[in-house]
Design a protein around this motif. Structure first.
Motif, short mmCIF file in Angstrom:
data_model
loop_
_atom_site.label_atom_id
_atom_site.label_comp_id
_atom_site.label_asym_id
_atom_site.label_seq_id
_atom_site.Cartn_x
_atom_site.Cartn_y
_atom_site.Cartn_z
N UNK A 109 35.50 -21.03 -23.15
CA UNK A 109 34.71 -22.26 -23.33
C UNK A 109 33.70 -22.45 -22.23
N UNK A 110 34.11 -22.18 -20.98
CA UNK A 110 33.16 -22.34 -19.88
C UNK A 110 32.07 -21.28 -19.94
N UNK A 111 32.40 -20.08 -20.46
CA UNK A 111 31.39 -19.04 -20.61
C UNK A 111 30.35 -19.47 -21.66
N UNK A 112 30.84 -20.07 -22.74
CA UNK A 112 29.91 -20.56 -23.76
C UNK A 112 29.01 -21.64 -23.19
N UNK A 113 29.61 -22.57 -22.43
CA UNK A 113 28.83 -23.64 -21.83
C UNK A 113 27.85 -23.09 -20.81
N UNK A 114 28.30 -22.09 -20.03
CA UNK A 114 27.42 -21.51 -19.01
C UNK A 114 26.20 -20.87 -19.65
N UNK A 115 26.37 -20.28 -20.83
CA UNK A 115 25.24 -19.68 -21.52
C UNK A 115 24.21 -20.72 -21.94
N UNK A 116 24.61 -21.97 -22.11
CA UNK A 116 23.71 -23.03 -22.54
C UNK A 116 23.32 -23.95 -21.39
N UNK A 117 23.94 -23.76 -20.23
CA UNK A 117 23.67 -24.65 -19.11
C UNK A 117 22.33 -24.30 -18.48
N UNK A 118 21.67 -25.32 -18.00
CA UNK A 118 20.40 -25.08 -17.33
C UNK A 118 20.64 -24.93 -15.84
N UNK A 119 19.91 -24.03 -15.24
CA UNK A 119 20.01 -23.81 -13.81
C UNK A 119 18.98 -24.66 -13.10
N UNK A 120 19.34 -25.14 -11.92
CA UNK A 120 18.42 -25.96 -11.14
C UNK A 120 17.85 -25.12 -10.01
N UNK A 121 16.52 -24.97 -9.95
CA UNK A 121 15.93 -24.17 -8.88
C UNK A 121 16.09 -24.85 -7.51
N UNK A 122 16.38 -24.04 -6.52
CA UNK A 122 16.53 -24.52 -5.15
C UNK A 122 15.65 -23.68 -4.24
N UNK A 123 14.64 -24.30 -3.60
CA UNK A 123 13.83 -23.54 -2.65
C UNK A 123 14.64 -23.24 -1.39
N UNK A 124 14.52 -22.01 -0.90
CA UNK A 124 15.16 -21.59 0.34
C UNK A 124 14.09 -21.41 1.41
N UNK A 168 26.60 -27.21 -9.69
CA UNK A 168 26.50 -26.79 -8.29
C UNK A 168 25.46 -27.64 -7.58
N UNK A 169 25.70 -27.86 -6.28
CA UNK A 169 24.74 -28.62 -5.47
C UNK A 169 24.81 -28.14 -4.03
N UNK A 170 23.80 -28.52 -3.25
CA UNK A 170 23.78 -28.23 -1.82
C UNK A 170 24.66 -29.25 -1.12
N UNK A 171 25.51 -28.80 -0.24
CA UNK A 171 26.36 -29.68 0.55
C UNK A 171 25.73 -29.80 1.94
N UNK A 172 25.04 -30.89 2.17
CA UNK A 172 24.31 -31.07 3.43
C UNK A 172 22.82 -31.00 3.18
N UNK A 209 11.73 -19.53 4.13
CA UNK A 209 10.97 -18.27 4.11
C UNK A 209 10.45 -17.90 2.73
N UNK A 210 10.20 -18.90 1.88
CA UNK A 210 9.54 -18.63 0.61
C UNK A 210 10.41 -17.99 -0.46
N UNK A 211 11.71 -18.20 -0.40
CA UNK A 211 12.60 -17.69 -1.45
C UNK A 211 13.07 -18.84 -2.33
N UNK A 212 13.54 -18.49 -3.52
CA UNK A 212 14.02 -19.46 -4.49
C UNK A 212 15.30 -18.92 -5.09
N UNK A 213 16.21 -19.83 -5.45
CA UNK A 213 17.47 -19.46 -6.10
C UNK A 213 17.77 -20.51 -7.17
N UNK A 214 18.46 -20.11 -8.22
CA UNK A 214 18.85 -21.05 -9.27
C UNK A 214 20.32 -21.40 -9.10
N UNK A 215 20.62 -22.70 -9.06
CA UNK A 215 22.00 -23.16 -8.98
C UNK A 215 22.51 -23.42 -10.39
#
Length: 189
Positions: free
Chosen positions: A15-30, A42-46, A32-38
């Motif tokens: 069920x979580x795999x099915x949901x993960x396939x439909x879940x939207x990722x939130x971009x997080x700038x890092x 998931x969220x940043x702690x701090x 030095x000009x990098x980006x990652x999708x959460x």
């Protein structure tokens, strides 16, 4: 009883795999000009830009707040070094991280110590393709009541990026969100 728990766990993971396939990722700038999708939940702690330690490395703590993570307690830490990695290109720079056998030995020893006393290597230290790039990766299996770990390192445009994910999950499918986070790392547009 065990059969019921295994079936329930499989249903929950499916069920979580099915949901993960439909879940939207939130971009997080890092830095030095990098980006990652959460992944969803998931969220940043701090601070979003992370904290710089005495060693000069920036650490960004990520936590998961989904229902499944209440049980697995999965977290990830992104590590970035301020100085570029020397080398002609990213492949050579990545190779240079563990060019000497003693470098690999000390890395394995450090991740086992970081996991728990009597931890074991689940996936040996080696190069793994994840997303558009290669990573040095090692996975550990902790003893009871400790978190197992996934430790990975990449070089992107000369910049070092380390990821450490920890979880209480004991099944064969661990660190799926962590791997998705790593696969999504890219230069910001």
């Amino acid at each position: 009883m065990t059969g019921r728990c295994d079936i329930a766990l499989c249903i929950a993971l499916f069920g979580s795999a099915l949901l993960a396939g439909h879940a939207s990722a939130e971009p997080l700038p890092l830095p030095d000009g990098l980006m990652v999708d959460l992944p969803e939940g998931w969220r940043v702690d701090g601070a979003a830009e992370g904290e710089t330690g005495k060693d000069g490395r920036t650490r960004i703590q990520l936590v998961c707040e989904t229902q499944a993570c209440k049980r697995t307690q999965e977290t990830c830490t992104i590590l970035m070094r301020p100085q570029p990695v020397a080398g002609t290109d990213d492949a050579a720079r990545l190779t240079s991280l563990y060019a000497a056998p003693m470098d690999r030995y000390f890395r394995i020893r450090a991740v086992l110590r970081s996991t728990s006393k009597d931890a074991q290597v689940l996936q040996p230290l080696g190069r793994v393709s994840l997303g558009p790039r290669d990573w040095w990766m090692i996975e550990t299996d902790a003893r009871h009541n400790y978190k197992s770990g996934l430790f990975a390192e990449a070089v992107i445009d000369g910049r070092y990026l380390g990821v450490i994910c920890k979880t209480c999950e004991t099944g064969s499918e661990r660190h799926q969100a962590g791997r998705a986070i790593m696969a999504s790392v890219r230069p910001a547009d």
